[in-house]
Design a protein around this motif. Structure first.
Motif, mmCIF file in Angstrom:
data_model
loop_
_atom_site.group_PDB
_atom_site.id
_atom_site.type_symbol
_atom_site.label_atom_id
_atom_site.label_comp_id
_atom_site.label_asym_id
_atom_site.label_seq_id
_atom_site.Cartn_x
_atom_site.Cartn_y
_atom_site.Cartn_z
ATOM 1 N N VAL A 26 0.862 -1.190 0.000
ATOM 2 C CA VAL A 26 0.000 0.000 0.000
ATOM 3 C C VAL A 26 0.886 1.224 0.000
ATOM 4 C CG1 VAL A 26 -1.850 1.241 1.175
ATOM 5 C CG2 VAL A 26 -1.749 -1.267 1.313
ATOM 6 N N LEU A 27 0.792 2.035 -1.062
ATOM 7 C CA LEU A 27 1.638 3.209 -1.208
ATOM 8 C C LEU A 27 0.885 4.465 -0.802
ATOM 9 C CD1 LEU A 27 3.317 2.298 -4.620
ATOM 10 C CD2 LEU A 27 4.233 1.964 -2.318
ATOM 11 N N GLY A 28 1.492 5.236 0.097
ATOM 12 C CA GLY A 28 0.839 6.406 0.658
ATOM 13 C C GLY A 28 1.151 7.687 -0.091
ATOM 14 N N THR A 29 0.826 8.809 0.539
ATOM 15 C CA THR A 29 0.939 10.138 -0.048
ATOM 16 C C THR A 29 2.348 10.411 -0.575
ATOM 17 O OG1 THR A 29 -0.754 11.004 1.429
ATOM 18 C CG2 THR A 29 0.752 12.602 0.434
ATOM 19 N N GLY A 30 2.438 10.700 -1.879
ATOM 20 C CA GLY A 30 3.710 11.055 -2.488
ATOM 21 C C GLY A 30 4.673 9.901 -2.642
ATOM 22 N N SER A 110 2.951 1.953 3.472
ATOM 23 C CA SER A 110 3.735 3.175 3.651
ATOM 24 C C SER A 110 2.805 4.370 3.818
ATOM 25 C CB SER A 110 4.678 3.405 2.464
ATOM 26 O OG SER A 110 3.949 3.754 1.295
ATOM 27 N N ASN A 111 3.328 5.399 4.462
ATOM 28 C CA ASN A 111 2.556 6.632 4.635
ATOM 29 C C ASN A 111 3.479 7.815 4.817
ATOM 30 O OD1 ASN A 111 3.098 7.136 7.590
ATOM 31 N ND2 ASN A 111 2.062 5.166 7.791
ATOM 32 N N ALA A 112 2.928 8.989 4.613
ATOM 33 C CA ALA A 112 3.585 10.239 4.985
ATOM 34 C C ALA A 112 3.005 10.673 6.328
ATOM 35 C CB ALA A 112 3.331 11.308 3.922
ATOM 36 N N CYS A 113 3.844 11.212 7.202
ATOM 37 C CA CYS A 113 3.363 11.494 8.556
ATOM 38 C C CYS A 113 4.077 12.683 9.158
ATOM 39 C CB CYS A 113 3.567 10.266 9.450
ATOM 40 S SG CYS A 113 5.295 10.029 9.890
ATOM 41 N N GLY A 114 3.575 13.098 10.316
ATOM 42 C CA GLY A 114 4.236 14.117 11.113
ATOM 43 C C GLY A 114 5.153 13.467 12.131
ATOM 44 N N GLY A 115 6.298 14.081 12.376
ATOM 45 C CA GLY A 115 7.238 13.556 13.360
ATOM 46 C C GLY A 115 7.040 14.217 14.712
ATOM 47 N N LEU A 116 6.713 13.414 15.717
ATOM 48 C CA LEU A 116 6.502 13.916 17.079
ATOM 49 C C LEU A 116 7.769 13.836 17.926
ATOM 50 C CD1 LEU A 116 3.150 12.019 17.633
ATOM 51 C CD2 LEU A 116 3.343 14.508 17.495
ATOM 52 N N ASN A 117 8.599 12.867 17.615
ATOM 53 C CA ASN A 117 9.834 12.664 18.360
ATOM 54 C C ASN A 117 10.870 13.691 17.892
ATOM 55 O OD1 ASN A 117 12.352 11.696 19.317
ATOM 56 N ND2 ASN A 117 11.579 9.613 19.407
ATOM 57 N N PRO A 118 11.375 14.523 18.794
ATOM 58 C CA PRO A 118 12.310 15.569 18.371
ATOM 59 C C PRO A 118 13.626 15.033 17.825
ATOM 60 C CG PRO A 118 12.131 15.484 20.768
ATOM 61 C CD PRO A 118 11.059 14.605 20.226
ATOM 62 N N ASN A 119 13.894 13.746 18.008
ATOM 63 C CA ASN A 119 15.100 13.151 17.440
ATOM 64 C C ASN A 119 14.945 12.852 15.950
ATOM 65 O OD1 ASN A 119 16.588 13.081 19.873
ATOM 66 N ND2 ASN A 119 15.461 11.257 20.513
ATOM 67 N N LEU A 120 13.714 12.925 15.440
ATOM 68 C CA LEU A 120 13.469 12.713 14.021
ATOM 69 C C LEU A 120 13.651 14.019 13.254
ATOM 70 C CD1 LEU A 120 10.264 10.482 14.256
ATOM 71 C CD2 LEU A 120 12.583 9.717 13.696
#
Length: 271
Positions: A26-30, A110-120
């Protein structure tokens, strides 16, 4: 959606191709270019498959591509359906049911997402180790069809640990940096407030997005193995939260796409 609907979808697909996939993707956004690498492909538009919903998001082409990738027989969803588009979760997850009936036993998402962990950082690729469902909804709500799966499916290790380890080892071998983390599913389509980002981080989420989890729940309900990847397209750290646009998300996803594609192709070789 019922098993009858699943069989009608499968019948329409099998009328077009003799391919019998073993792995679903499954291919996500972009992140849809992997489908272009499939050999001996047959591509079927979702609109030509009974009971498949049509994506309304411009970055999701809406095609099911069947063929061979590496040495594996695959069914690739070039774009997915989201709950926020107004479809119910039975429609969102129907393609996963169809993949299972076609012969798929392992699903890679797969997906596009927001990073919550500041190490990302924006552009990072993350293998998903677990998820948090914050939507208040489950695609399994309602009467259970025992032919599709058990009433109360277990979700421990829903992202197969052996596949996660395979992804980690493969990335190391081919020189691709791969993080790992927990993905939180929210319904969207609005992005998160700073307070919501802070809350998500406090409960243990490293990533936040609007897909993947309902598909994984249905896949596990059907006894399929799951492997998930997120591309961090924006940072959702409360203290440094900035406005995000769809063009920004697509640009970040497409910049990371060649690395993710290379990783997925190599993982498939080793499965």
């Amino acid at each position: 959606m019922t098993r009858k609907h699943v069989l009608e979808s499968v019948s329409a697909i099998r009328a077009r191709t003799e391919h019998r996939p073993e792995i679903g993707i499954v291919l996500g956004t972009g992140l849809t270019e992997l489908a272009d690498l499939v050999r001996d492909k047959v591509a079927v538009a979702y609109e030509d498959i009974p009971h498949f919903a049509r994506p309304t998001v411009e970055s999701h082409p809406g095609r099911l591509v069947l063929g061979t990738l590496g040495e594996k027989r695959v069914a690739v969803m070039q774009g997915r359906i989201h709950f926020y588009e107004g479809y119910d979760l039975a429609q969102v997850t129907h393609p996963i049911r169809v993949m299972k009936e076609l012969g798929v036993r392992t699903v890679v998402l797969s997906n596009a997402c927001g990073g919550l962990n500041p190490n990302l950082r924006t552009g990072d690729i993350v293998v998903i180790t677990d998820h948090i469902n914050l939507s208040g909804h489950s695609p399994l709500r309602g009467p259970n069809d025992d032919e599709l799966g058990p009433r109360f499916p277990d979700m421990a290790a829903c992202y197969d640990p052996m596949l996660v380890e395979l992804a980690r080892k493969t990335a190391l071998d081919i020189g691709i940096q791969l993080a790992q983390g927990v993905y939180a599913w929210v319904t969207g389509p609005n992005l998160e407030t700073a307070a919501e980002c802070r809350f998500l981080r406090l409960i243990g989420a490293d990533l936040v997005g609007m897909s993947t989890v309902p598909e994984v729940i249905v896949a596990r309900h059907g006894g399929m193995k799951c492997l998930g990847f997120s591309v961090v397209t924006d940072m959702a750290v409360a203290e440094t939260l900035k406005p995000v646009s769809l063009p920004d998300v697509l640009a970040a996803a497409r910049a990371a796409e060649p690395k993710l594609t290379k990783l997925l192709v190599e993982i498939l070789k080793r499965m």
